[in-house]
Design a protein around this motif. Structure first.
Motif, short mmCIF file in Angstrom:
data_model
loop_
_atom_site.label_atom_id
_atom_site.label_comp_id
_atom_site.label_asym_id
_atom_site.label_seq_id
_atom_site.Cartn_x
_atom_site.Cartn_y
_atom_site.Cartn_z
N PRO A 121 69.76 63.65 25.60
CA PRO A 121 70.10 64.83 26.43
C PRO A 121 71.25 64.57 27.40
O PRO A 121 72.02 65.50 27.70
CB PRO A 121 68.79 65.09 27.19
CG PRO A 121 67.72 64.52 26.32
CD PRO A 121 68.34 63.31 25.70
N LEU A 122 71.40 63.35 27.88
CA LEU A 122 72.49 63.03 28.79
C LEU A 122 73.82 62.89 28.07
O LEU A 122 74.88 62.95 28.71
CB LEU A 122 72.20 61.74 29.56
CG LEU A 122 70.93 61.70 30.40
CD1 LEU A 122 70.89 60.43 31.23
CD2 LEU A 122 70.83 62.92 31.30
N TYR A 123 73.79 62.67 26.78
CA TYR A 123 75.03 62.54 26.01
C TYR A 123 75.60 63.90 25.60
O TYR A 123 76.80 64.03 25.39
CB TYR A 123 74.79 61.70 24.75
CG TYR A 123 74.33 60.29 25.02
CD1 TYR A 123 74.78 59.57 26.12
CD2 TYR A 123 73.43 59.66 24.16
CE1 TYR A 123 74.36 58.28 26.36
CE2 TYR A 123 73.01 58.36 24.39
CZ TYR A 123 73.46 57.67 25.49
OH TYR A 123 73.04 56.40 25.71
N THR A 124 74.74 64.89 25.47
CA THR A 124 75.16 66.17 24.90
C THR A 124 75.02 67.33 25.87
O THR A 124 75.24 68.48 25.48
CB THR A 124 74.34 66.47 23.64
OG1 THR A 124 72.95 66.40 23.95
CG2 THR A 124 74.65 65.47 22.55
N GLY A 125 74.64 67.09 27.11
CA GLY A 125 74.55 68.17 28.09
C GLY A 125 73.37 69.08 27.89
O GLY A 125 73.43 70.26 28.26
N ILE A 126 72.26 68.57 27.33
CA ILE A 126 71.06 69.37 27.16
C ILE A 126 70.34 69.47 28.51
O ILE A 126 70.15 68.47 29.20
CB ILE A 126 70.14 68.76 26.09
CG1 ILE A 126 70.83 68.81 24.73
CG2 ILE A 126 68.80 69.49 26.04
CD1 ILE A 126 70.03 68.13 23.63
N GLN A 127 69.91 70.65 28.87
CA GLN A 127 69.24 70.85 30.15
C GLN A 127 67.83 70.29 30.09
O GLN A 127 67.06 70.58 29.17
CB GLN A 127 69.20 72.34 30.49
CG GLN A 127 68.59 72.66 31.84
CD GLN A 127 68.79 74.11 32.21
OE1 GLN A 127 69.84 74.53 32.67
NE2 GLN A 127 67.75 74.91 31.95
N ILE A 128 67.47 69.46 31.08
CA ILE A 128 66.14 68.85 31.15
C ILE A 128 65.65 68.98 32.59
O ILE A 128 66.44 69.19 33.52
CB ILE A 128 66.16 67.37 30.72
CG1 ILE A 128 67.17 66.58 31.58
CG2 ILE A 128 66.47 67.24 29.24
CD1 ILE A 128 67.19 65.08 31.27
N PRO A 129 64.33 68.85 32.82
CA PRO A 129 63.82 68.88 34.20
C PRO A 129 64.46 67.79 35.06
O PRO A 129 64.80 66.71 34.57
CB PRO A 129 62.32 68.66 34.02
CG PRO A 129 62.03 69.14 32.64
CD PRO A 129 63.24 68.80 31.83
N LYS A 130 64.58 68.06 36.32
CA LYS A 130 65.25 67.13 37.23
C LYS A 130 64.54 65.78 37.28
O LYS A 130 65.18 64.73 37.34
CB LYS A 130 65.31 67.74 38.63
CG LYS A 130 66.20 66.99 39.60
CD LYS A 130 67.66 67.09 39.22
CE LYS A 130 68.56 66.47 40.30
NZ LYS A 130 68.62 67.32 41.51
#
Length: 590
Positions: free
Chosen positions: A568-577
């Protein structure tokens, strides 16, 4: 009964029959899988054969007989790399237009590429151009006044090819970079196969590159460093193919009995070497993307010459260094440096064809080059320098020379602080990644459903377990090269050193971790070589191979899991904080 002498009596241990020798170190190591190397003949040492398909026990586990396994093995030489590249392409092209934003240095290169496509040189853009482009690409406010840029144009021409196909959109300016990222995985599979003489290890090297986070992020971002990496890797592959072809010529010229022949090793001319010329063209494109390609050109030039020395020594040369310098050094120099220089000049074709590029007409009405137009090291001299009469050089070339000196001065003087700059010492452990894009919507904004809010980031971070394991793999390669004279380890170390060590010369300069993407393929090769050692050499006992396969498989699976975790951090996927915070393993990653 064996004859007892003073020697045998003193060597006998308590409880052993007198006259029996203790087991040798090879016999002791055999129980752990040690297999004594077979003495290969000269031709086989010059050109090691690929293992014949169909002899692996693995095929039998799938119910294939030897003929089926042989056909499948021949197909796997290209089929395996293509499947790995397909997997890499899916990762790199999926949702490529997201984030729909101009992230990090795309603000320079995406717009410069569009300028090259439209004008042939880099034009100017007003403030707020990024918002206009994202809202309505057709209204891109490109001005025809020349803009001062500090990188050669080849990499931007690559980006421009995607924009010509798909427009001035995030997908358009990232498209060709994603293509090169995918092709680099295919290339590494084939390079690893040639280097290790194993299709499985070659595909493993490519698969490791496919799941490296830094390579993935750079493949999905319109920056120049991935383009530079592609041309560097292509040059390495060309030189590797050239090495095999040159050694095959030496092997074919040996006597029928295959013995070393000083006449062949010392005097045989290796003839036309198109792969080395292709390497020169690739290195020229690397230099025309970023000037750091010059260090790679120097390192690979030395590498190919040392390969020629080793080839002539194996063929029987009495004076391999002298013979290589006499017969190979000149052709190598001509195949690399002039070819690279010519390709570099061709990359400026758009600037030459116009009259509006920055400094394009600087040399007109000037009769020479003043000392102020020389590179910085020369102008630092404490002696007066004369003016040079350079009227015999065409004015466009003198203008380009002046432009390049100005760019050199800019680069060596770039010391402005940046929150994501990092020291090269920290790169191998991925201590300071670079955040290209970040937003943190609150609950109810942009689809965020988490109570504590959400986070969306594109973080240029190598897959941590892969990079940390690669640090140990580099130590293994150093051992193989320094103590076992393994040329493969030396080649891998050369690729890492050429892309990494030069940055230690510019420690005061503003530099970033993502520059390391240039040597990521060589880290994957180093790790693959170490995993191959864990698997054990051919002919090892079944138990040794099984233990090695389990250990290697666990390591690879952990790396893949680590990649999935950080995906998710490589592709800009939104995740909970809180999920984003859990992935900040080091304080320096924030």
């Amino acid at each position: 009964m064996a004859r007892v002498t003073s020697d045998t009596a003193t060597q006998a241990r308590h409880g052993e029959p007198v006259g029996e020798q203790p087991p040798s170190w090879r016999e002791r190591l055999r129980r752990y899988g040690y297999v004594a190397p077979r003495r290969a003949d000269v031709r086989e040492r010059l050109v090691p054969p690929y293992p014949p398909p169909g002899r692996s026990r693995v095929w039998g586990l799938f119910g294939l007989d030897e003929d089926d396994a042989r056909r499948l093995g021949r197909w796997a030489g290209w089929g395996g790399p293509l499947l790995v590249a397909l997997f890499a392409g899916l990762l790199r092209f999926w949702n490529l237009g997201s984030p729909h934003a101009v992230i990090f240095d795309e603000t320079y290169y995406a717009k410069d590429a569009w300028s090259l496509y439209k004008l042939g040189y880099e034009g100017t853009w007003p403030d707020g151009a990024n918002d206009t482009i994202l809202r309505d690409p057709a209204a891109a406010p490109l001005g025809d006044a020349a803009s001062y840029v500090v990188h050669p144009p080849a990499g931007k021409w690559v980006i421009a090819a995607g924009e010509a196909l798909f427009g001035l959109t995030p997908f358009g300016w990232r498209f060709m970079v994603a293509v090169l990222g995918t092709l680099s995985v295919l290339m590494l599979c084939r390079i690893g196969r040639r280097l290790f003489r194993s299709t499985a290890l070659g595909c493993l090297a490519g698969a490791l590159l496919a799941v490296d986070g830094l390579h993935l992020v750079m493949s999905r971002t319109a920056l120049l460093d991935l383009v530079l990496m592609f041309f560097v890797l292509a040059a390495f592959g060309c030189l590797l193919a050239d090495r095999d072809r040159a050694r095959a010529r030496l092997a074919a010229a040996l006597p029928p009995d295959g013995r070393p022949d000083p006449g062949v090793g010392d005097r045989l001319a290796l003839g036309w070497r198109p792969w080395r010329i292709a390497a020169g063209a690739c290195l020229g494109l690397a230099c025309a993307t970023k000037w750091s390609g010059l260090y790679v050109l120097a390192a690979f030039g030395l590498l190919t010459l040392l390969w020629d020395v080793a080839s002539r020594r194996a063929a029987g040369a009495r004076h391999p260094y002298r013979s290589a310098l006499r017969r190979d050094a000149g052709p190598a120099l001509l195949s690399l440096v002039p070819v690279a220089g010519a390709v570099y000049l061709v990359s400026w074709a758009g600037w030459f064809a116009s009259r509006d590029g920055y400094f394009r007409t600087w040399a007109e009405n000037r009769r020479g080059l003043s000392p102020e137009a020389l590179p910085v090291p020369f102008t630092d001299w404490r002696v007066p320098l004369p003016r040079f009469d350079m009227t015999w050089v065409p004015a466009p070339l003198r203008s380009l020379w002046h432009y390049e000196t100005e760019v050199y001065t800019f680069h060596v003087g770039l010391t402005s602080e940046h929150p994501y700059q990092s020291h090269p010492w920290s790169w191998l452990v991925a201590a300071r990644p670079v955040s290209y894009f970040y937003e943190s919507p609150e609950r109810g904004e942009h689809g965020c459903a988490a109570d504590g809010g959400c986070a969306r980031e594109v973080l240029a971070l190598g897959t941590p377990l892969l990079w940390w394991a690669a640090c140990f793999a580099l130590l293994y390669c150093l051992y193989r090269w320094a103590l076992r004279r393994d040329w493969r380890a030396g080649a891998v170390l050369c690729g890492v050193a050429a892309g990494y060590l030069p940055w230690f010369l510019y420690q005061e300069r503003t530099i970033f971790y993502f520059y390391a993407v240039v040597f990521v393929p060589f880290l994957c090769l180093a790790l693959t070589m170490a995993i191959g050692a864990v698997l054990g050499p051919p002919g090892s006992p079944e138990r040794r191979r099984a233990v090695g396969a389990v250990a290697a498989g666990v390591l690879v699976l952990l790396i893949v899991w680590n990649f999935i975790y950080f995906y998710p951090l490589y592709t800009g996927i939104q995740i909970p904080k809180d999920a984003w915070q859990a992935r900040m393993w080091l304080d320096t990653w924030v």
